[in-house]
Design an enzyme around this catalytic site. Structure first.
Site, PDB file in Angstrom:
ATOM      1  NE  ARG A  10      -4.042  -1.965   0.315  1.00  0.00           N
ATOM      2  CZ  ARG A  10      -4.031  -3.213  -0.180  1.00  0.00           C
ATOM      3  NH1 ARG A  10      -2.993  -3.637  -0.909  1.00  0.00           N
ATOM      4  NH2 ARG A  10      -5.036  -4.023   0.031  1.00  0.00           N
TER       5      ARG A  10
ATOM      6  CB  SER B 164      -9.307  -1.752   3.630  1.00  0.00           C
ATOM      7  OG  SER B 164      -9.695  -2.950   3.029  1.00  0.00           O
TER       8      SER B 164
ATOM      9  CD  GLU C 274      -6.052   0.627   1.903  1.00  0.00           C
ATOM     10  OE1 GLU C 274      -5.890  -0.441   2.506  1.00  0.00           O
ATOM     11  OE2 GLU C 274      -6.720   0.728   0.872  1.00  0.00           O
TER      12      GLU C 274
HETATM   13  C1  LIG Z   1     -15.539  -0.333  -2.034  1.00  0.00           C
HETATM   14  C2  LIG Z   1     -14.047  -0.098  -2.161  1.00  0.00           C
HETATM   15  C3  LIG Z   1     -13.179  -1.175  -2.271  1.00  0.00           C
HETATM   16  C4  LIG Z   1     -11.801  -0.985  -2.376  1.00  0.00           C
HETATM   17  N1  LIG Z   1     -10.991  -2.074  -2.483  1.00  0.00           N
HETATM   18  C5  LIG Z   1      -9.643  -1.914  -2.603  1.00  0.00           C
HETATM   19  C6  LIG Z   1      -8.785  -3.050  -2.721  1.00  0.00           C
HETATM   20  O1  LIG Z   1      -9.232  -4.191  -2.747  1.00  0.00           O
HETATM   21  N2  LIG Z   1      -7.447  -2.834  -2.798  1.00  0.00           N
HETATM   22  C7  LIG Z   1      -6.916  -1.589  -2.792  1.00  0.00           C
HETATM   23  O2  LIG Z   1      -5.684  -1.468  -2.886  1.00  0.00           O
HETATM   24  N3  LIG Z   1      -7.705  -0.479  -2.698  1.00  0.00           N
HETATM   25  C8  LIG Z   1      -9.048  -0.618  -2.600  1.00  0.00           C
HETATM   26  N4  LIG Z   1      -9.854   0.485  -2.483  1.00  0.00           N
HETATM   27  C9  LIG Z   1      -9.260   1.834  -2.440  1.00  0.00           C
HETATM   28  C10 LIG Z   1      -9.251   2.557  -3.813  1.00  0.00           C
HETATM   29  O3  LIG Z   1     -10.217   2.033  -4.664  1.00  0.00           O
HETATM   30  C11 LIG Z   1      -7.894   2.497  -4.507  1.00  0.00           C
HETATM   31  O4  LIG Z   1      -6.888   3.005  -3.663  1.00  0.00           O
HETATM   32  C12 LIG Z   1      -7.892   3.278  -5.833  1.00  0.00           C
HETATM   33  O5  LIG Z   1      -6.676   3.057  -6.515  1.00  0.00           O
HETATM   34  C13 LIG Z   1      -8.082   4.770  -5.646  1.00  0.00           C
HETATM   35  O6  LIG Z   1      -8.268   5.322  -6.930  1.00  0.00           O
HETATM   36  P1  LIG Z   1      -8.927   6.751  -7.136  1.00  0.00           P
HETATM   37  O7  LIG Z   1      -8.785   7.092  -8.590  1.00  0.00           O
HETATM   38  O8  LIG Z   1     -10.302   6.752  -6.589  1.00  0.00           O
HETATM   39  O9  LIG Z   1      -7.950   7.666  -6.273  1.00  0.00           O
HETATM   40  P2  LIG Z   1      -8.352   8.943  -5.406  1.00  0.00           P
HETATM   41  O10 LIG Z   1      -9.115   8.520  -4.212  1.00  0.00           O
HETATM   42  O11 LIG Z   1      -8.935   9.996  -6.275  1.00  0.00           O
HETATM   43  O12 LIG Z   1      -6.899   9.409  -4.934  1.00  0.00           O
HETATM   44  C14 LIG Z   1      -6.159   8.623  -4.025  1.00  0.00           C
HETATM   45  C15 LIG Z   1      -4.746   9.224  -3.907  1.00  0.00           C
HETATM   46  O13 LIG Z   1      -4.074   9.094  -5.139  1.00  0.00           O
HETATM   47  C16 LIG Z   1      -3.715  10.383  -5.652  1.00  0.00           C
HETATM   48  N5  LIG Z   1      -3.909  10.324  -7.101  1.00  0.00           N
HETATM   49  C17 LIG Z   1      -5.044   9.967  -7.764  1.00  0.00           C
HETATM   50  N6  LIG Z   1      -4.812  10.000  -9.099  1.00  0.00           N
HETATM   51  C18 LIG Z   1      -3.529  10.388  -9.261  1.00  0.00           C
HETATM   52  C19 LIG Z   1      -2.704  10.628 -10.404  1.00  0.00           C
HETATM   53  N7  LIG Z   1      -3.150  10.473 -11.671  1.00  0.00           N
HETATM   54  N8  LIG Z   1      -1.423  11.050 -10.203  1.00  0.00           N
HETATM   55  C20 LIG Z   1      -0.944  11.224  -8.946  1.00  0.00           C
HETATM   56  N9  LIG Z   1      -1.686  11.024  -7.831  1.00  0.00           N
HETATM   57  C21 LIG Z   1      -2.958  10.603  -7.992  1.00  0.00           C
HETATM   58  C22 LIG Z   1      -4.628  11.357  -4.957  1.00  0.00           C
HETATM   59  O14 LIG Z   1      -4.050  12.654  -4.912  1.00  0.00           O
HETATM   60  C23 LIG Z   1      -4.739  10.718  -3.587  1.00  0.00           C
HETATM   61  O15 LIG Z   1      -3.594  11.018  -2.829  1.00  0.00           O
HETATM   62  C24 LIG Z   1     -11.264   0.332  -2.373  1.00  0.00           C
HETATM   63  C25 LIG Z   1     -12.136   1.424  -2.268  1.00  0.00           C
HETATM   64  C26 LIG Z   1     -13.509   1.220  -2.163  1.00  0.00           C
HETATM   65  C27 LIG Z   1     -14.418   2.407  -2.070  1.00  0.00           C
END
Ligand SMILES: Cc1cc2nc3c(=O)[nH]c(=O)nc-3n(C[C@H](O)[C@H](O)[C@H](O)COP(=O)(O)OP(=O)(O)OC[C@H]3O[C@@H](n4cnc5c(N)ncnc54)[C@H](O)[C@@H]3O)c2cc1C
Length: 342
Positions: A168, A242, A338
């Site tokens: 992570r 999580s 996380e």
């Molecule tokens: C129901 C549910 C289940 C999930 N299951 C998992 C799982 O099984 N495993 C897991 O690892 N995660 C899981 N997650 C967490 C999440 O989905 C992941 O971490 C995902 O990669 C976040 O993507 P996002 O585009 O929504 O990022 P955001 O929430 O928009 O951003 C997260 C972080 O990344 C940064 N960021 C986003 N895009 C960029 C970019 N292009 N360049 C630089 N920085 C950037 C943001 O500034 C922030 O710091 C889950 C979430 C939910 C709601």
């Protein structure tokens, strides 16, 4: 400011975070290409503002209003590249939806990403916390990425070693990489695909269907079914998956804990350390299904904090702290959140 960019002011971020927290952003711009990103940050007034790079908002906790510029990454495009003798390379723009991208690779007949099906968010965010599930992490299938460096105004290409992936974690969460904005990610998918059923629950769910040699599509469908059973759909109940990382402790500390709590759920790591199941620790402290104000702990999975309706970032933080304090008092382990707190 450039006319190609539509800058908005004082907008609610509620539609843009899966927790459904109603915080506001002072400035907001949606960028649909690397060119637009470059243009936005070439504007000295915009470049000087505190910045939040936003993907799908599924790993964020908005703790209050954001007094800066939200750069919403919405670039699209995906392609199959030549690759090498062992791997096919596939590249996607940062704004592509992760799950749709996984489905698209499967439709191209390419296995490798199926264990990460149904994770919300964007392709560009996958390397940020090295997303992982069901025995696979981004780093296992990662080839390289491109990122925009606002400090130099140019794009860099980073390979796996440069991204410093860990559980992570990655370069992009560290001081020297936090400013980089991922614009595209390339994955290396094996030409000789084998199912990855190292995760016992996934192997059992495949076996239950009477499938001896699953296809990548069947593994994906199984992952999707298991996830739907266990995790709340953010469209129905706000959450960020999580909420805590699984704490990693020394073998000695784990052995001490096991003496007192023989049922402790733990997984030995390659380096000899032990990863404890944070959900089990929280459940044992009696938090599953409980609430503090409008924030609560999901009934079916103690690792997931939920917005029961109208929760603020402060409500969620208060609940998270109460859980951290209880787990620490009982097990001597401090849980680490996380999601990224903004
Ligand atoms: C129901 C549910 C289940 C999930 N299951 C998992 C799982 O099984 N495993 C897991 O690892 N995660 C899981 N997650 C967490 C999440 O989905 C992941 O971490 C995902 O990669 C976040 O993507 P996002 O585009 O929504 O990022 P955001 O929430 O928009 O951003 C997260 C972080 O990344 C940064 N960021 C986003 N895009 C960029 C970019 N292009 N360049 C630089 N920085 C950037 C943001 O500034 C922030 O710091 C889950 C979430 C939910 C709601």
């Amino acid at each position: 400011m450039h006319s190609d960019l539509s800058l908005q002011h004082d907008i609610s971020l509620r539609p843009f975070n899966t927790f459904g927290i109603d915080a506001r952003a002072r400035h907001y711009v949606r960028v649909t290409s690397s060119e637009q990103l470059r243009l936005a940050l070439a504007d000295p007034a915009l470049a000087a503002l505190p910045r939040l790079v936003l993907g799908g908002g599924s790993n964020l906790l908005l703790t209050g209003d954001f007094d800066g510029l939200v750069l919403h990454i919405a670039s699209t495009g995906k392609e199959v590249l030549a690759g090498d003798t062992q791997h096919v390379h596939v590249r996607a723009a940062a704004g592509e939806n992760w799950h749709e991208f996984v489905q698209w690779t499967l439709a191209q007949g390419l296995g490798g990403l199926e264990n990460l099906a149904l994770i919300p968010g964007t392709v560009g965010a996958a390397p940020i916390q090295n997303i992982g599930a069901y025995g696979l992490e981004t780093q296992d299938v990662f080839h390289s990425l491109t990122a925009f460096d606002p400090a130099t105004g140019s794009e860099v290409t980073l390979d796996r070693a440069a991204c410093r992936f860990a559980y992570r974690d990655s370069l992009f969460k560290q001081e020297d990489g936090r400013h980089l904005i991922v614009t595209s990610v390339t994955f290396a998918l094996p030409r000789a695909w084998q199912p990855n059923l190292r995760y016992a629950e996934l192997a059992a769910a495949v076996a239950e269907q009477g499938i001896a040699a699953p296809t990548a599509r069947q593994v994906a469908d199984t992952v999707i079914a298991v996830r739907r059973r266990k995790l709340p759909d953010p469209r129905e109940i706000g959450n960020a998956g999580s909420f805590f990382k699984n704490p990693v402790v020394s073998a000695a500390q784990c052995a001490q804990l096991l003496e007192r709590w023989p049922a402790l759920v733990h997984h030995r790591q390659a380096d000899g350390s032990e990863k404890l199941a944070a959900g089990w620790l929280i459940d044992q402290c009696g938090w599953k299904g409980r609430s503090l104000g409008a924030a609560g702990v999901y009934e079916k999975q103690a690792l997931v904090l939920v917005n029961r309706g109208g929760a603020t970032g402060e409500d969620v933080q208060r609940l998270a702290r109460a859980i951290q304090d209880d787990v620490e008092a009982r097990y001597g382990v401090r849980l680490e959140p996380e999601p990224v707190f903004v």
